[in-house]
Motif scaffolding. Structure first.
Motif, PDB file in Angstrom:
ATOM      1  N   PHE A 176       0.860  -1.186   0.000  1.00  0.00           N
ATOM      2  CA  PHE A 176       0.000   0.000   0.000  1.00  0.00           C
ATOM      3  C   PHE A 176       0.894   1.234   0.000  1.00  0.00           C
ATOM      4  N   TYR A 181     -13.485   8.045  -2.514  1.00  0.00           N
ATOM      5  CA  TYR A 181     -13.590   9.498  -2.408  1.00  0.00           C
ATOM      6  C   TYR A 181     -12.955  10.178  -3.619  1.00  0.00           C
ATOM      7  N   LYS A 224     -11.971   3.258   0.794  1.00  0.00           N
ATOM      8  CA  LYS A 224     -12.656   4.549   0.969  1.00  0.00           C
ATOM      9  C   LYS A 224     -11.833   5.675   0.351  1.00  0.00           C
ATOM     10  N   CYS A 225     -10.519   5.541   0.408  1.00  0.00           N
ATOM     11  CA  CYS A 225      -9.602   6.508  -0.184  1.00  0.00           C
ATOM     12  C   CYS A 225      -9.893   6.638  -1.682  1.00  0.00           C
ATOM     13  N   LEU A 226      -9.923   5.503  -2.369  1.00  0.00           N
ATOM     14  CA  LEU A 226     -10.171   5.522  -3.815  1.00  0.00           C
ATOM     15  C   LEU A 226     -11.606   5.910  -4.146  1.00  0.00           C
ATOM     16  N   ILE A 238     -13.856  -5.093   3.722  1.00  0.00           N
ATOM     17  CA  ILE A 238     -14.016  -3.645   3.920  1.00  0.00           C
ATOM     18  C   ILE A 238     -13.689  -3.301   5.382  1.00  0.00           C
ATOM     19  N   GLY A 239     -12.846  -4.163   6.021  1.00  0.00           N
ATOM     20  CA  GLY A 239     -12.499  -3.979   7.435  1.00  0.00           C
ATOM     21  C   GLY A 239     -11.750  -2.685   7.682  1.00  0.00           C
ATOM     22  N   LYS A 240     -11.879  -2.150   8.892  1.00  0.00           N
ATOM     23  CA  LYS A 240     -11.248  -0.874   9.244  1.00  0.00           C
ATOM     24  C   LYS A 240      -9.794  -1.081   9.690  1.00  0.00           C
ATOM     25  N   TYR A 241      -9.580  -1.932  10.664  1.00  0.00           N
ATOM     26  CA  TYR A 241      -8.217  -2.212  11.110  1.00  0.00           C
ATOM     27  C   TYR A 241      -8.188  -3.536  11.863  1.00  0.00           C
ATOM     28  N   TYR A 242      -6.987  -4.048  12.061  1.00  0.00           N
ATOM     29  CA  TYR A 242      -6.844  -5.298  12.795  1.00  0.00           C
ATOM     30  C   TYR A 242      -5.570  -5.246  13.625  1.00  0.00           C
ATOM     31  N   ALA A 251      -3.262  -2.048  12.756  1.00  0.00           N
ATOM     32  CA  ALA A 251      -2.843  -1.785  11.382  1.00  0.00           C
ATOM     33  C   ALA A 251      -4.073  -1.602  10.504  1.00  0.00           C
ATOM     34  N   LEU A 252      -3.939  -0.748   9.505  1.00  0.00           N
ATOM     35  CA  LEU A 252      -5.042  -0.465   8.581  1.00  0.00           C
ATOM     36  C   LEU A 252      -5.405  -1.710   7.783  1.00  0.00           C
ATOM     37  N   GLY A 305     -10.259  -1.656   4.118  1.00  0.00           N
ATOM     38  CA  GLY A 305     -11.421  -0.757   4.048  1.00  0.00           C
ATOM     39  C   GLY A 305     -11.057   0.711   3.851  1.00  0.00           C
ATOM     40  N   GLY A 306     -10.096   1.207   4.638  1.00  0.00           N
ATOM     41  CA  GLY A 306      -9.687   2.607   4.525  1.00  0.00           C
ATOM     42  C   GLY A 306      -9.146   2.927   3.142  1.00  0.00           C
ATOM     43  N   PHE A 307      -8.363   2.011   2.599  1.00  0.00           N
ATOM     44  CA  PHE A 307      -7.783   2.231   1.272  1.00  0.00           C
ATOM     45  C   PHE A 307      -8.881   2.239   0.200  1.00  0.00           C
TER      46      PHE A 307
END
Lengths: 295, 261
Positions: free
Chosen positions: A155, A203, A199-201, A180-184, A191-192, A195-197
């Motif tokens: 990433f 947006y 949401k990044c794309l 689509i998990g947030k972190y683990y 760690a990310l 899911g966040g990545f």
């Protein structure tokens, strides 16, 4: 009083662990739930928290899987794992005593490959490089979609930007996110997750990700189709009340919650998800299925 | 329209694209200055400090002074001081100069400030930010631009990475740059202009430049250069007050307004 509290605590530990000692209340409950297994022709079984916790086997699950196999009862193992190739997952299971045919292991990558082939999608991939061989047989020429999974150290800005540019250049952009998990919890802390990545794309491009993996409907359907069954003939057995049980129910399957893995007592009274069955572990789900009363 | 008092002008994508001025932009700026209207250059280009921006514009031949540049970095710096934050700065090394007075502090950071820093948008840095946010840190976005134009094509702006952290950590960012109306208000205050309806905003970003400025009451003037893509003018409601080919065309249009008033 102190003694009584102590004995309840031990009792509940046994229920979550070996589960051969079941209270009379639980036996009644299981018997009353047995009818929920009527008409069930196949199972979807989560791996982490149902077959094993980390590298530790969950009691009774090896025998339960053997029972399903010797009865030729259809089932698929379903996991959201996208960092380990199937071979690695299988060798861990084998080490724990499971004899699993690779064909019945369902992870988001094979589910994605099926979608890609079915819908003539040619992906630009952002996944961990060790997962790329799992996409064998997929057409990568002239990509018309972007597929993203937890890529870990891959990433990078360059890799994200490449996905962004591909999506912006597509006439009808398709964006698939494997989970689509947030972190683990990782080795060195939180760690990310993917899911966040995603949401990044989303947006940046305005293209919403299509999620493959629990709790997505598509994901459950792909596993059900693989058994040539209908949704209402299949029970999903998992330890995650929201993503396993709730997700499966929303897709039209039945959902069974096990009291192993990440299960906590409050999952039994979840505000939105009401499992079709709550069982102590996989072994008891299988006993209910075959109509034998728990010992 | 009332007498035109001021014109706010976006830099990247409007006056220039990387190291090339947009068509006839240098001459157009001269024409605009001749009208004696007040001018401020407002930019979300958080990758570079004011000095770097100034030197680039000078080199391209623009008649400009460093004091005329108003950046979202300045706005972020003001917020950090006001809230006494100890920021983890995810900004480009070239922009760190504008944060020199707030980047040194004792103890652990208590906030994450996100600018445009392609070389820092990677998993290890973002994980560090996630952990800070999960332990209660504040998230500050210098701006939330989706993407911008470079010589090699469109590139991800800071906005997508702000959204990444917002989703993962379950927090909401405070945004200090465009399209925050406070940003436009502060730029006009710097010029001594009290009535936003007497000002124009020229920019290539329909959301950040035009929508933000129009919400404060400025006249929005979208130019079809830089990151502009066909159909952008329909993405906001109300639509841009003016849509013109490039900065030079926009200046001519504004000069005709000035001539009429």
């Amino acid at each position: 009083m102190l003694v009584r509290v102590l004995s309840i605590s031990i009792g509940s530990t046994l229920l979550r662990g070996t589960c051969n000692h079941i209270s009379s209340f639980t036996v009644k409950r299981l018997k009353s739930q047995a009818s929920n297994m009527d008409g069930v022709k196949g199972l979807l079984i989560d791996i982490s928290g149902v077959l094993k916790d980390g590298d530790v086997v969950i009691d009774g699950s090896v025998a339960a899987i053997k029972k399903l196999q010797s009865a030729n009862f259809p089932f698929r193992l379903v996991t959201n794992e996208t960092l380990k190739p199937r071979k690695t997952i299988l060798s861990t299971l084998s080490m724990l005593g499971y004899n699993i045919d690779e064909k019945i292991l369902f992870s988001p990558v094979p589910a994605t490959v099926e979608i890609l082939k079915r819908e003539n999608l040619r992906p630009h991939l952002l996944v961990h490089p060790r997962m790329i061989p799992e996409f064998e047989g997929v057409d990568f020429n002239d990509p018309n979609c972007v597929v993203m999974a937890d890529a870990y150290e891959h990433f990078t800005f360059e890799n994200m930007n490449a996905c962004f540019r591909k999506l912006m250049a597509m006439e009808n952009p398709v964006f698939i996110s494997l989970g689509i998990g947030k972190y683990y919890m990782d080795d060195d802390g939180m760690a990310l997750d993917v899911g966040g990545f995603a949401k990044c794309l989303e947006y940046a491009t305005g293209v919403s990700p299509r999620v493959v993996g629990k709790p997505s409907r598509d994901y459950f359907l792909a596993a059900v189709n693989d058994m040539n069954l209908k949704c209402d003939q299949v029970v999903m057995i998992g330890d995650d009340v929201l993503h396993d049980v709730g997700g499966a129910q929303a897709a039209g399957l039945k959902g069974a919650l096990v009291r192993t893995g990440k299960f906590t007592k409050r999952d039994e009274n979840h505000p939105t998800v009401k499992p079709d069955l709550i069982v102590n572990n996989l072994a008891h789900a299988v006993e209910l299925l075959f109509g034998t009363s728990p010992s | 329209m009332k007498k035109v008092e001021a014109v706010l002008i976006d830099l990247s994508g409007t006056l220039h694209i990387e190291n090339t001025a947009t068509p006839n932009a240098v001459e157009a700026l001269k024409r605009l200055r001749a009208s004696r209207v007040k001018i401020k250059f407002v930019t979300n280009t958080t990758k570079e400090s004011k000095t770097v921006l100034y030197q680039r514009l000078k080199k391209l031949g623009f008649d400009i002074s460093q004091e005329e540049i108003f950046t979202s970095l300045s706005a972020a710096n003001d917020l950090i001081k006001k809230d006494q934050l100890k920021p983890m700065l995810i900004v480009d090394d070239a922009a760190l100069e504008d944060f020199s007075d707030v980047s040194k502090f004792d103890g652990k950071p208590d906030s994450v400030v996100v600018g445009l820093a392609p070389e820092k948008f990677n998993r290890p840095v973002l994980n560090e930010a996630l952990r800070l946010l999960l332990s209660g840190g504040k998230l500050v976005a210098i701006h939330q631009g989706r993407y911008y134009k470079t010589s090699s094509g469109l590139s991800l702006g800071p906005g997508p990475f702000v959204k990444l952290l917002e989703y993962a950590a379950g927090v909401e960012a405070v945004t200090v740059g465009k399209p925050n109306v406070e940003f436009f208000k502060a730029a006009l205050e710097d010029l001594g202009v009290a009535d936003p309806t007497t000002a124009f905003m020229i920019g290539d970003d329909v959301r950040d430049d035009i929508d933000g400025a129009q919400r404060l009451g400025l006249k929005g003037c979208l130019v079809q250069t830089g990151k502009y893509r066909s159909g952008d003018e329909t993405k906001i409601s109300p639509p841009p007050d003016l849509v013109l080919g490039d900065f030079s065309n926009a200046v001519d249009q504004i000069l005709s307004h000035i001539g009429q008033s």
